[in-house]
Design a protein around this motif. Structure first.
Motif, short mmCIF file in Angstrom:
data_model
loop_
_atom_site.label_atom_id
_atom_site.label_comp_id
_atom_site.label_asym_id
_atom_site.label_seq_id
_atom_site.Cartn_x
_atom_site.Cartn_y
_atom_site.Cartn_z
N ILE A 1 0.73 -1.24 0.16
CA ILE A 1 -0.02 -0.01 0.02
C ILE A 1 0.88 1.42 0.04
O ILE A 1 1.86 1.48 0.74
CB ILE A 1 -0.91 -0.10 1.29
N LYS A 2 0.45 2.17 -0.58
CA LYS A 2 1.17 3.73 -0.85
C LYS A 2 -0.01 4.62 -1.11
O LYS A 2 -0.72 4.39 -1.88
CB LYS A 2 2.12 3.69 -1.94
N LYS B 1 -2.47 5.05 0.50
CA LYS B 1 -3.81 4.26 0.81
C LYS B 1 -4.39 3.52 -0.45
O LYS B 1 -5.64 3.27 -0.30
CB LYS B 1 -4.95 5.30 1.21
N SER C 1 2.53 -7.94 4.66
CA SER C 1 2.21 -6.46 4.02
C SER C 1 3.18 -5.54 4.16
O SER C 1 4.37 -5.54 4.86
CB SER C 1 0.86 -5.97 5.09
N GLU D 1 3.80 -1.08 3.94
CA GLU D 1 3.14 -0.02 3.80
C GLU D 1 4.06 1.22 3.36
O GLU D 1 5.21 1.17 4.09
CB GLU D 1 2.16 0.49 5.08
#
Length: 693
Positions: free
Chosen positions: A571-572, A574, A599, A601
C-alpha cells in the motif's frame, strides 16, 4: 609291580614331552651369532646385547664378531640412541646443514641420524662446531647425549642440590653434573663403584648395550611391547598375551630368547617353561613370531601360587578398591582390586565396574589382591532400556538398564548377533540410546536383540529450512538455545496454526513442537510468529515472476532481507500498488512472517536516522567518511557521504566546508544525522563531539 609300571609310564611321558618340545624348539640356546660373547666375563652384558640385537639397536662388527670390549665411537652411539628411541623412521631424508664442519669424517650410514639428532637437539653447542664422529665416546658424553635425547634437560636443570657420591666428577661443569645426577637417579647409568664414575673413560660396546636397555624403558619405542601372559602352549609353540584389552596369539620363534628381570634390573637367562601364567612381559616380534621375551620383575605371585575362588560378587567399589565375594560354601570374603585387575568373559576382556555385581565369577587372588576375574557364561533374557552400544573396541558390548532391577548391566556382543528393530532386520549400530530392548543371552554373550525405537519431543523456533537435499532438513533452536538439525521423515505430519498444512507452509521463526523418532522429524506442530520492521529500501531484486527480494535498512541501521510474494499486500497513499512500484529510498513498514512479507506500507516522507561512531578514515576529495558505527548489537564499518548541504558542527560552532579538515580528523567521535538515498547513507548533519581545538 605297580610302582615300576607307573615309573615306566612317567618316563615315557617325559621323553614324549621333551621330544615335542625339541621338535618345535630345536635349540633353547642363544640365537646370537657372535662367537666372542662365549667368554664368561661378558655374561653380565650378553642379555642386554641379545635384547638390543633383537630390537635392531645394535649389530656386530662382523658376521660373528660383536667386539664387546671395544670402545664405541661417538657417531655409532648417536645412531644406536636414535634406534633405542624407536625413531629410525624419522631420520629418512634428513640432511646435514650445509655449513656443518667435517662432514667427510661422518660415515654415510650415520649422516641422516646425525642430521636428525641436530634437529632434535641431541647434538648442540660445541658438538655442532666439532662433532668428532670417529672419536671414542666418553662416559660423561653419553650422559649428555642421553639426557637430551630423552628431553630431560628441563628436569635436570631444575635440580638445585647435588648428592653425587662420586669423587672424580668435580672437573665436570655444574650443568653436566646435574645431568649425571638425573641419569643416576633414574638408574640409566651408574658408577664403576660407589666413589668413582670414571667420566673420561671410554664407554665400551657391552656397556652401551646395557645403557641403551635403560634408555628404551624411558622411550616410546613401539617395537618392544608390554603385555600379560594368558596362556603358554609349549607343545604347539605359541603364546597368548593380553595387550591392552585384547588377547593376541603369537607363534614363538624356534630360537626365541627368554629372560627374566631381577630387582636390580639385571637380565637372567631362563627357559620358556619358566614363564608363568599372568606374568607381565616385554616382547619383540620379528616376522610375526616372538623372537625375544622378558619377564618383568614383580613381587606378585605367579599362577602356581594363586588362590582361586568361585562365587557371586555381592559388592564392588572402584573408589575404595574392594570386591566382596559370596563363595559357593556361603562364606563372605573381601578382596582388593586395582588397575591391574582384569576381567574376562568367554576369553574377552570387559571393564571392571559395578555392572559385575550379582555375576557368578571365578577369581584369582594373590596376597588378598584380585589379579583376574572370570565371569561365568549365562543363559537368560534381559528386558530394559538401552543405555549405550560400545562397538569401536574389541569385544563390543552393550549397556542395558534392567527393567526388573533398575541396574545398568553390561553384556558382550556375540560376533553372530541377530538384531531386529521396529519389526525389521537391523544392524547393531542402528540401535539408539533409550530404545526398549529384549536381549537374549547365551553363554554370557548377547546373541539376539529385539528393539523398539525411542521417541522424543523438542520445543523451539525454526532457524532454517533446507529443501536443497533429497531429504529436507530443518534446524531448530530449542528452549536452552541449542541449535539442532534433523532430517524430515517422508511421512511427516504438519499442523500450523491448528490447521493441517504442508511442509512448505512452515516459515523461519515459527514456534514449533517437533516429535523426533529414529532421529527424524515425524510430526511438527507450528505457530506463526509475525513481527514489524520499519526502515528504508536499499535495493530490490526480482528473483522470479512470483518472488522478489528486498533489502532494507531498519531503524538501527542494520540490513534486513524481506521476500515479497504475490500474496504480499503493498500500500502507498492508501492505494494498492505492485512490487514493481517500490523504489530504493522508500520508507516502509512491513509485517513479516519469517522472511516473507505479509504486508508493506510505503511512507512518502522519510524519517532521519541518527548514528554515533568514530572516524576511521576521511576521503576529502570525494567527501566520504569511513566511520566505525556502534549500535546496540554490533560495531560495524559504514560509509558516510557528506556534501555542500551538510551542516557541520563542532562544539557551539558551525564549520564551513572549506575548513572541514581543520575540525574533523581521524579518531574523532561523531554523531551523524541523515538518511539512505540510492543505497548510500547521506549526512544532513555531522556533529564532532571532540570540543577541544
Amino acid at each position: 609291580m605297580k610302582k615300576a609300571y607307573y615309573k615306566l609310564i612317567k618316563g615315557i611321558f617325559v621323553v614324549y614331552f621333551f621330544f615335542c618340545l625339541t621338535a618345535f624348539f630345536p635349540t633353547l640356546v642363544f640365537a646370537l651369532p657372535f662367537k666372542d660373547l662365549d667368554d664368561k666375563k661378558f655374561d653380565w652384558a650378553t642379555p642386554f646385547i641379545d635384547k638390543m640385537y633383537n630390537l635392531g639397536v645394535v649389530s656386530g662388527k662382523a658376521q660373528d664378531i660383536f667386539a664387546p670390549a671395544d670402545p664405541i665411537k661417538r657417531q655409532e652411539f648417536i645412531v644406536m640412541l636414535i634406534k633405542a628411541l624407536g625413531e629410525e623412521s624419522k631420520v629418512k631424508g634428513k640432511l646435514l646443514p650445509k655449513d656443518f664442519p667435517n662432514q667427510g669424517k661422518i660415515q654415510s650410514w650415520a649422516k641422516e641420524y646425525i642430521a636428525y639428532s641436530i634437529e632434535k637437539g641431541i647434538i648442540t653447542g660445541d658438538d655442532i662446531k666439532n662433532l668428532r664422529p670417529e672419536e671414542n665416546l666418553k662416559r660423561y658424553e653419553a650422559v649428555i647425549f642421553i639426557i637430551k635425547a630423552l628431553g630431560l634437560e628441563k628436569e635436570a636443570n631444575s635440580i638445585k642440590v647435588l648428592n653425587l657420591t662420586f669423587k672424580d666428577v668435580y672437573t665436570l661443569s655444574f650443568e653436566t653434573r646435574k645431568y649425571l645426577q638425573l641419569i643416576v637417579d633414574k638408574k640409566i647409568m651408574s658408577g664403576v663403584d660407589k666413589e668413582n664414575f670414571k667420566p673420561y673413560d671410554n664407554i665400551t660396546r657391552a656397556q652401551a648395550a646395557k645403557v641403551l636397555n635403560q634408555v628404551v624403558k624411558y622411550s616410546n619405542n613401539t617395537r618392544i611391547v608390554k603385555g600379560r601372559i594368558e596362556n603358554l602352549n609349549l607343545l604347539e609353540g605359541n603364546i597368548e598375551i593380553l595387550q591392552g584389552n585384547i588377547i593376541k596369539k603369537y607363534n614363538l620363534d624356534k630360537n626365541v630368547s627368554v629372560y627374566k628381570e631381577d630387582e636390580k634390573g639385571n637380565l637372567i637367562k631362563i627357559e620358556l617353561k619358566d614363564l608363568k601364567k599372568y606374568q607381565d612381559v616385554n616382547y619383540i616380534i620379528k616376522s610375526n613370531n616372538i623372537s625375544y621375551i622378558e619377564a618383568i620383575y614383580s613381587n606378585n605371585k605367579m599362577e602356581s601360587e594363586l588362590e582361586n575362588h568361585e562365587g557371586k560378587i555381592k559388592a564392588l567399589n572402584l573408589q575404595n578398591n574392594y570386591l566382596i565375594l559370596e563363595k559357593l560354601d556361603g562364606n563372605i570374603s573381601s578382596y582388593i582390586i586395582n588397575s591391574d585387575t582384569k576381567c574376562y568373559i568367554n576369553n574377552n576382556v570387559i571393564p571392571v565396574n559395578e555392572n559385575l555385581i550379582g555375576k557368578n565369577v571365578k577369581i584369582s587372588v594373590t596376597d588378598g589382591k584380585v589379579i583376574r576375574i572370570e565371569v561365568a557364561g549365562e543363559n537368560k533374557e534381559v528386558k530394559g532400556i538401552l543405555k549405550g552400544v560400545v562397538s569401536n573396541i574389541s569385544p563390543s558390548y552393550i549397556i542395558i538398564e534392567n527393567s526388573l532391577t533398575g541396574e545398568n548391566e553390561t553384556y558382550i556382543l556375540s560376533n553372530l548377533i541377530e538384531t531386529i528393530k521396529n519389526g525389521k532386520p537391523a544392524r547393531i549400530n542402528d540401535l539408539l540410546g533409550g530404545d526398549m530392548v529384549i536381549a537374549s543371552i547365551t553363554n554370557g554373550s548377547v546373541t539376539r536383540i529385539i528393539a523398539e525405537s525411542a521417541e522424543k519431543t523438542i520445543f523451539g523456533v525454526i532457524k532454517s529450512i533446507n529443501f536443497a537435499n533429497k531429504v529436507p532438513l530443518i534446524s531448530v533452536v530449542d528452549g536452552d538455545g541449542n541449535l539442532k538439525e534433523f532430517e524430515v521423515d517422508s511421512q511427516v505430519k504438519v499442523i500450523k496454526n491448528g490447521i493441517t498444512s504442508k511442509l512448505n507452509d512452515l516459515k523461519i521463526s515459527d514456534e514449533v513442537t517437533v516429535v523426533i523418532r529414529y532421529n527424524k522429524i515425524v510430526s511438527i506442530s507450528a505457530k506463526s510468529v509475525k513481527k514489524e520492521i520499519t526502515g528504508t529500501i536499499k535495493e530490490i531484486s526480482h528473483t522470479s515472476a512470483n518472488y522478489s527480494k528486498m533489502v532494507i535498512f531498519n531503524e538501527k541501521g542494520e540490513e534486513v532481507n524481506i521476500v515479497i510474494t504475490p500474496d504480499t499486500d503493498i500500500i502507498k497513499d492508501k492505494k494498492n500498488i505492485t512490487v514493481y512500484d517500490l523504489k530504493p529510498d522508500y520508507n516502509i513498514r512491513a509485517i513479516v512472517e519469517g522472511e516473507e512479507a505479509k504486508s508493506v506500507e510505503v511512507f512518502t516522507t522519510q524519517s532521519l536516522l541518527a548514528l554515533r561512531g568514530k572516524i576511521k578514515y576521511i576521503h576529502q576529495d570525494i567527501m566520504v567518511i569511513i566511520a566505525e558505527i556502534t549500535t546496540e548489537r554490533v560495531t560495524e564499518i559504514r560509509e558516510i557521504h557528506y556534501g555542500t548541504n551538510t551542516l557541520l558542527i563542532k562544539g557551539n560552532r558551525i564549520i564551513s566546508l572549506s575548513r572541514f579538515s581543520d575540525y574533523f580528523i581521524e579518531g574523532d567521535d561523531i554523531i551523524i544525522i541523515g538518511k539512505v538515498e540510492g543505497g548510500l547513507f547521506k549526512a544532513d548533519v555531522l556533529i564532532n563531539l571532540i570540543v577541544q581545538n
